[in-house]
Design a protein around this motif. Structure first.
Motif, PDB file in Angstrom:
ATOM      1  N   VAL A  45       0.838  -1.203   0.000  1.00 32.55           N
ATOM      2  CA  VAL A  45       0.000   0.000   0.000  1.00 32.55           C
ATOM      3  C   VAL A  45       0.871   1.250   0.000  1.00 32.55           C
ATOM      4  O   VAL A  45       1.763   1.405   0.824  1.00 32.55           O
ATOM      5  CB  VAL A  45      -0.943   0.021   1.225  1.00 32.55           C
ATOM      6  CG1 VAL A  45      -1.692   1.348   1.313  1.00 32.55           C
ATOM      7  CG2 VAL A  45      -1.921  -1.132   1.159  1.00 32.55           C
ATOM      8  N   THR A  46       0.598   2.111  -0.950  1.00 31.59           N
ATOM      9  CA  THR A  46       1.191   3.441  -1.004  1.00 31.59           C
ATOM     10  C   THR A  46       0.032   4.433  -1.118  1.00 31.59           C
ATOM     11  O   THR A  46      -1.084   4.036  -1.485  1.00 31.59           O
ATOM     12  CB  THR A  46       2.110   3.611  -2.235  1.00 31.59           C
ATOM     13  OG1 THR A  46       1.307   3.517  -3.425  1.00 31.59           O
ATOM     14  CG2 THR A  46       3.224   2.564  -2.249  1.00 31.59           C
ATOM     15  N   PRO A  47       0.260   5.700  -0.840  1.00 28.84           N
ATOM     16  CA  PRO A  47      -0.830   6.671  -1.019  1.00 28.84           C
ATOM     17  C   PRO A  47      -1.384   6.667  -2.437  1.00 28.84           C
ATOM     18  O   PRO A  47      -2.587   6.790  -2.644  1.00 28.84           O
ATOM     19  CB  PRO A  47      -0.171   8.010  -0.674  1.00 28.84           C
ATOM     20  CG  PRO A  47       0.924   7.649   0.278  1.00 28.84           C
ATOM     21  CD  PRO A  47       1.437   6.309  -0.220  1.00 28.84           C
ATOM     22  N   ARG A  57     -13.174  -1.041  -0.692  1.00 25.13           N
ATOM     23  CA  ARG A  57     -12.360  -2.206  -1.042  1.00 25.13           C
ATOM     24  C   ARG A  57     -10.974  -2.190  -0.418  1.00 25.13           C
ATOM     25  O   ARG A  57     -10.221  -3.142  -0.559  1.00 25.13           O
ATOM     26  CB  ARG A  57     -12.231  -2.323  -2.555  1.00 25.13           C
ATOM     27  CG  ARG A  57     -13.540  -2.698  -3.200  1.00 25.13           C
ATOM     28  CD  ARG A  57     -13.353  -3.017  -4.640  1.00 25.13           C
ATOM     29  NE  ARG A  57     -14.622  -3.432  -5.197  1.00 25.13           N
ATOM     30  CZ  ARG A  57     -14.746  -4.034  -6.339  1.00 25.13           C
ATOM     31  NH1 ARG A  57     -13.682  -4.292  -7.070  1.00 25.13           N
ATOM     32  NH2 ARG A  57     -15.924  -4.378  -6.784  1.00 25.13           N
ATOM     33  N   ILE A  58     -10.640  -1.128   0.269  1.00 22.90           N
ATOM     34  CA  ILE A  58      -9.349  -1.060   0.941  1.00 22.90           C
ATOM     35  C   ILE A  58      -9.440  -1.890   2.219  1.00 22.90           C
ATOM     36  O   ILE A  58     -10.331  -1.683   3.037  1.00 22.90           O
ATOM     37  CB  ILE A  58      -8.967   0.398   1.263  1.00 22.90           C
ATOM     38  CG1 ILE A  58      -8.818   1.203  -0.032  1.00 22.90           C
ATOM     39  CG2 ILE A  58      -7.669   0.439   2.077  1.00 22.90           C
ATOM     40  CD1 ILE A  58      -8.587   2.680   0.190  1.00 22.90           C
ATOM     41  N   GLY A  59      -8.544  -2.842   2.365  1.00 21.28           N
ATOM     42  CA  GLY A  59      -8.565  -3.723   3.529  1.00 21.28           C
ATOM     43  C   GLY A  59      -8.133  -3.014   4.800  1.00 21.28           C
ATOM     44  O   GLY A  59      -7.574  -1.920   4.760  1.00 21.28           O
ATOM     45  N   PRO A  60      -8.375  -3.650   5.925  1.00 23.41           N
ATOM     46  CA  PRO A  60      -8.046  -3.026   7.201  1.00 23.41           C
ATOM     47  C   PRO A  60      -6.555  -3.015   7.502  1.00 23.41           C
ATOM     48  O   PRO A  60      -5.801  -3.837   7.005  1.00 23.41           O
ATOM     49  CB  PRO A  60      -8.791  -3.895   8.217  1.00 23.41           C
ATOM     50  CG  PRO A  60      -8.911  -5.223   7.555  1.00 23.41           C
ATOM     51  CD  PRO A  60      -9.043  -4.946   6.085  1.00 23.41           C
ATOM     52  N   GLY A  61      -6.169  -2.067   8.324  1.00 14.89           N
ATOM     53  CA  GLY A  61      -4.824  -2.006   8.862  1.00 14.89           C
ATOM     54  C   GLY A  61      -4.842  -2.525  10.289  1.00 14.89           C
ATOM     55  O   GLY A  61      -5.845  -3.084  10.755  1.00 14.89           O
ATOM     56  N   MET A  62      -3.742  -2.361  10.965  1.00 14.96           N
ATOM     57  CA  MET A  62      -3.645  -2.737  12.378  1.00 14.96           C
ATOM     58  C   MET A  62      -3.122  -1.533  13.150  1.00 14.96           C
ATOM     59  O   MET A  62      -2.157  -0.890  12.721  1.00 14.96           O
ATOM     60  CB  MET A  62      -2.692  -3.918  12.576  1.00 14.96           C
ATOM     61  CG  MET A  62      -3.183  -5.214  11.981  1.00 14.96           C
ATOM     62  SD  MET A  62      -2.006  -6.587  12.209  1.00 14.96           S
ATOM     63  CE  MET A  62      -2.396  -7.063  13.899  1.00 14.96           C
TER      64      MET A  62
END
Length: 133
Positions: A45-47, A57-62
């Motif tokens: 993932v980049t900006p 559709r962007i998956g989750p982060g932590m």
């Protein structure tokens, strides 16, 4: 309208160590870091890439946040990870153990198709059988 699953929040004692451990374990990157919060996202993932993906559709982060108490009981929620069928599942489990994960028992049967591990602060997660999808 739908909600986007934005992050998984992990309570921990040392946010920097936990974020670094999970980044290494998953091949992710830490994009924000201080003593009160660290944020990890997938390594690809980049900006620029994120701008081209529809919001939902962007998956989750932590996100890793500090708490004063240690973990004392089994998690009520845990993460499941699966290697691809082209990967060596046992080698991946060995890699995670080499990073500091430990096998734990949460009552799973001896012939379970998954392996329960705990991160360095004791948070359980599972490595499932290999999957294509």
């Amino acid at each position: 309208m739908v909600l986007r699953w934005y992050t998984v929040v992990v309570d921990c004692n040392d946010v920097r160590k936990q974020a670094a451990w999970w980044a290494e374990a998953l091949g992710w990157q830490t994009i924000y870091e201080n003593d009160d919060e660290c944020v990890n996202v997938p390594g690809w993932v980049t900006p620029e890439v994120a701008r081209d993906i529809p919001w939902e559709r962007i998956g989750p982060g932590m996100v890793f946040v500090p708490v004063p108490e240690g973990k004392t009981v089994k998690n009520r929620l845990h993460l499941d990870f699966a290697p691809h069928t082209s990967q060596d599942r046992e080698a991946e489990i060995a890699r995670l153990e080499a990073l500091g994960a430990q096998r734990v028992s949460v009552g799973q049967p001896d012939d379970a198709s998954f392996t329960v591990l705990a991160d360095p602060e004791g948070n359980e997660f599972c490595v499932l059988s290999s999957r294509d999808f």
